[in-house]
Enzyme design. Sequence first.
Site, PDB file in Angstrom:
ATOM      1  N   ASP A  95       4.120  -3.874  -4.397  1.00 26.82           N
ATOM      2  CA  ASP A  95       3.249  -4.043  -3.277  1.00 26.82           C
ATOM      3  C   ASP A  95       2.062  -4.512  -3.810  1.00 26.82           C
ATOM      4  O   ASP A  95       0.829  -3.629  -3.841  1.00 26.82           O
ATOM      5  CB  ASP A  95       3.045  -2.784  -2.475  1.00 26.82           C
ATOM      6  CG  ASP A  95       2.662  -2.829  -0.895  1.00 26.82           C
ATOM      7  OD1 ASP A  95       2.832  -4.225  -0.610  1.00 26.82           O
ATOM      8  OD2 ASP A  95       2.451  -2.101  -0.197  1.00 26.82           O
ATOM      9  N   ARG A 108      -6.777  -7.178   4.534  1.00 30.15           N
ATOM     10  CA  ARG A 108      -5.663  -7.577   4.048  1.00 30.15           C
ATOM     11  C   ARG A 108      -5.195  -8.606   4.820  1.00 30.15           C
ATOM     12  O   ARG A 108      -4.270  -9.632   4.407  1.00 30.15           O
ATOM     13  CB  ARG A 108      -4.299  -6.525   4.214  1.00 30.15           C
ATOM     14  CG  ARG A 108      -5.032  -5.174   3.598  1.00 30.15           C
ATOM     15  CD  ARG A 108      -4.050  -4.098   4.007  1.00 30.15           C
ATOM     16  NE  ARG A 108      -2.400  -4.295   3.737  1.00 30.15           N
ATOM     17  CZ  ARG A 108      -1.522  -3.523   4.352  1.00 30.15           C
ATOM     18  NH1 ARG A 108      -1.743  -2.477   5.117  1.00 30.15           N
ATOM     19  NH2 ARG A 108      -0.319  -3.721   3.874  1.00 30.15           N
ATOM     20  N   ARG A 163      -1.369  -2.543  -6.564  1.00 36.69           N
ATOM     21  CA  ARG A 163      -0.647  -1.654  -7.495  1.00 36.69           C
ATOM     22  C   ARG A 163      -0.514  -1.920  -8.870  1.00 36.69           C
ATOM     23  O   ARG A 163       0.021  -0.829  -9.716  1.00 36.69           O
ATOM     24  CB  ARG A 163       0.599  -1.436  -6.721  1.00 36.69           C
ATOM     25  CG  ARG A 163       0.773  -1.400  -5.210  1.00 36.69           C
ATOM     26  CD  ARG A 163       0.083  -0.050  -4.748  1.00 36.69           C
ATOM     27  NE  ARG A 163       0.532   0.262  -3.339  1.00 36.69           N
ATOM     28  CZ  ARG A 163      -0.036   0.927  -2.283  1.00 36.69           C
ATOM     29  NH1 ARG A 163      -1.232   1.391  -2.926  1.00 36.69           N
ATOM     30  NH2 ARG A 163       0.293   0.928  -1.295  1.00 36.69           N
ATOM     31  N   HIS A 166       0.980   4.181   8.961  1.00 35.22           N
ATOM     32  CA  HIS A 166       1.278   5.135   8.098  1.00 35.22           C
ATOM     33  C   HIS A 166       1.425   6.396   8.498  1.00 35.22           C
ATOM     34  O   HIS A 166       1.991   7.362   8.212  1.00 35.22           O
ATOM     35  CB  HIS A 166       0.401   5.245   6.912  1.00 35.22           C
ATOM     36  CG  HIS A 166       0.229   3.995   6.075  1.00 35.22           C
ATOM     37  ND1 HIS A 166      -0.169   2.611   6.490  1.00 35.22           N
ATOM     38  CD2 HIS A 166       1.139   3.606   4.750  1.00 35.22           C
ATOM     39  CE1 HIS A 166      -0.020   2.087   5.347  1.00 35.22           C
ATOM     40  NE2 HIS A 166       0.974   2.315   4.429  1.00 35.22           N
ATOM     41  N   LYS A 175       4.657 -10.233   6.081  1.00 35.71           N
ATOM     42  CA  LYS A 175       4.412  -9.075   6.802  1.00 35.71           C
ATOM     43  C   LYS A 175       3.485  -8.698   7.621  1.00 35.71           C
ATOM     44  O   LYS A 175       2.386  -9.710   7.443  1.00 35.71           O
ATOM     45  CB  LYS A 175       4.530  -7.924   5.651  1.00 35.71           C
ATOM     46  CG  LYS A 175       3.323  -7.879   4.779  1.00 35.71           C
ATOM     47  CD  LYS A 175       3.479  -6.590   3.714  1.00 35.71           C
ATOM     48  CE  LYS A 175       2.343  -6.478   2.897  1.00 35.71           C
ATOM     49  NZ  LYS A 175       2.410  -5.483   1.808  1.00 35.71           N
ATOM     50  N   HIS A 176       3.455  -8.101   8.775  1.00 31.94           N
ATOM     51  CA  HIS A 176       4.425  -7.101   9.085  1.00 31.94           C
ATOM     52  C   HIS A 176       4.821  -7.558  10.577  1.00 31.94           C
ATOM     53  O   HIS A 176       3.866  -7.662  11.506  1.00 31.94           O
ATOM     54  CB  HIS A 176       3.752  -5.805   9.397  1.00 31.94           C
ATOM     55  CG  HIS A 176       3.056  -5.387   7.843  1.00 31.94           C
ATOM     56  ND1 HIS A 176       1.679  -5.591   7.892  1.00 31.94           N
ATOM     57  CD2 HIS A 176       3.515  -4.389   6.964  1.00 31.94           C
ATOM     58  CE1 HIS A 176       1.317  -5.163   6.862  1.00 31.94           C
ATOM     59  NE2 HIS A 176       2.259  -4.306   6.143  1.00 31.94           N
ATOM     60  N   ASP A 188       9.401  -1.939   6.457  1.00 31.80           N
ATOM     61  CA  ASP A 188       8.210  -1.401   5.792  1.00 31.80           C
ATOM     62  C   ASP A 188       9.016   0.163   5.263  1.00 31.80           C
ATOM     63  O   ASP A 188       9.872   0.412   5.600  1.00 31.80           O
ATOM     64  CB  ASP A 188       6.933  -1.328   6.853  1.00 31.80           C
ATOM     65  CG  ASP A 188       5.641  -1.367   6.357  1.00 31.80           C
ATOM     66  OD1 ASP A 188       5.714  -0.976   4.732  1.00 31.80           O
ATOM     67  OD2 ASP A 188       4.611  -1.454   6.569  1.00 31.80           O
TER      68      ASP A 188
END
Length: 500
Positions: free
Chosen positions: A64, A132, A72, A175, A162-163, A263
């Site tokens: 990701d 983002r 990451r 989340h 995405k998304h 996701d």
Amino acid sequence: MREKVGQLFVTRFSSRADGLAKIRKYHVGGLIYFPNNMSTPKRTAAQSNALQKASTIPLLLGVDEEQGIVSRTPFITRFPGNMALGAAGNPADARAAAQVTGTELRAVGINLDYAPDADVNVNPRNPVIGLRSFGADPGLVSKLVTGAVNGYQAAGVAASAKHFPGHGDTATDSHTGLPVIKHSRAMWERLDAPPFRAAIAANVDMVMTAHIVVPKLIKSVPGGVGGRPPTAEESGDPSTLSPAVLTGLLRGALGYQGVITTDSLEMAGVREKYGDKVAPVRAIQAGADQLLMPPSLPRAYGAVLAAVQSGKITQRRLDESVTRVLRLKQRRGLFGSRTADPAKADAVIGTAANKAIARSVAEHSITLVRNERHVLPLKGRKVAVTGPHSAALRTALRRQGVTVTSGGSADVTVLTTVNAGGATAAEIRSLGSKPVVVAALGRPYDLDHAGGAAAALATYSTSAVSITALAKVLSGAVNPTGRLPVPVAGKKVGHGLGYR
């Protein structure tokens, strides 16, 4: 059958031994990297090779890596995030940033990046997208999504837009909860759909679903899917589990034929209603091809296998998804060469040329929103700096020949903020009567509260490369050329000032 079911899963792995065990027992289609299972480029490349060697079918090794606030990979060249690219406004910059990122990922054996973000961020209170996103204008976002998809895939790395169907207008984090977005079909077509259409036109390898409820959108699919309208229960399902969204809209209305991935199935937005055994089955039934990060691989794998054996998921439906996954792997060349060269990894990553591209992108992004009485540029003035990352900015300003001093003897104070919101106004007042320059290093919405400042800039990033670019603009070494990608401080998208 067990191998086919395994191809539907991309899972976490805690160590090389854990990854090897999941490959051998579950025949997984892929694994996802996180910082805890990456060390140096050389060791990461060697680990990727070991994982590939253990799998009969080539693996999707994903990460990701959006850059910016979702990063990451500890060792790659750092770029500002998507909103900075939105401010730069140039698809060539988006492509270059993605191609550098993709090339460095492929050097360590990573062949799938869960990027770019194609959401149109129209809600300043959005807690999960924000920086983002490339911005609030669907046309701008579409152009930059196209550039990014082309960049990743030119580097030999699969891209994932995405998304879907669009996570940009929510004040809830999927989340931790289940957001509800009440866009009508007409609003979705105008606002959310264009970047996904652009990604599909660019032959994006993968589209990722959103764990969001879109009741009006689900009800807008003619006859639902299968000839009947969605039930009340179905219209309250997250998009990841909705046949109307995945099969009706993404496959049907947009004509997408590539891989659909969920996701993360660890997120509350998809776990709340059905649980960890039912959700994976419903996602495949809805039209998903890959299941990302199930909380328990044994439980999810067993549930999907049982659904195939019982006929809840037909053999034909299973084969459709497996074929799409295998075609993606073939398209990325994984049936030819799937390994990396550990000896060359260090030489590919963080090159002078790659860092120069990052500097250029960062300099293009800095946006001057207000400059009363021509307080900027700062060269020739005594300047105090306060706020988050102020030490780094002081150092960067000194390198540009700016005299940095304490608050009492300064002519001008630069106040940095990172998502301070309404507190920004009080911080400006606390600095007294001398001119204040506010530099928003995080979300640019801080500038909505910077009316008391003589000058205001948006940087969109706290990265070292962006702070250096900010210092160059503040000093006058670089003329600001960025344009607002979201409406801020009473200014529309596209606003931006220069020195000349």
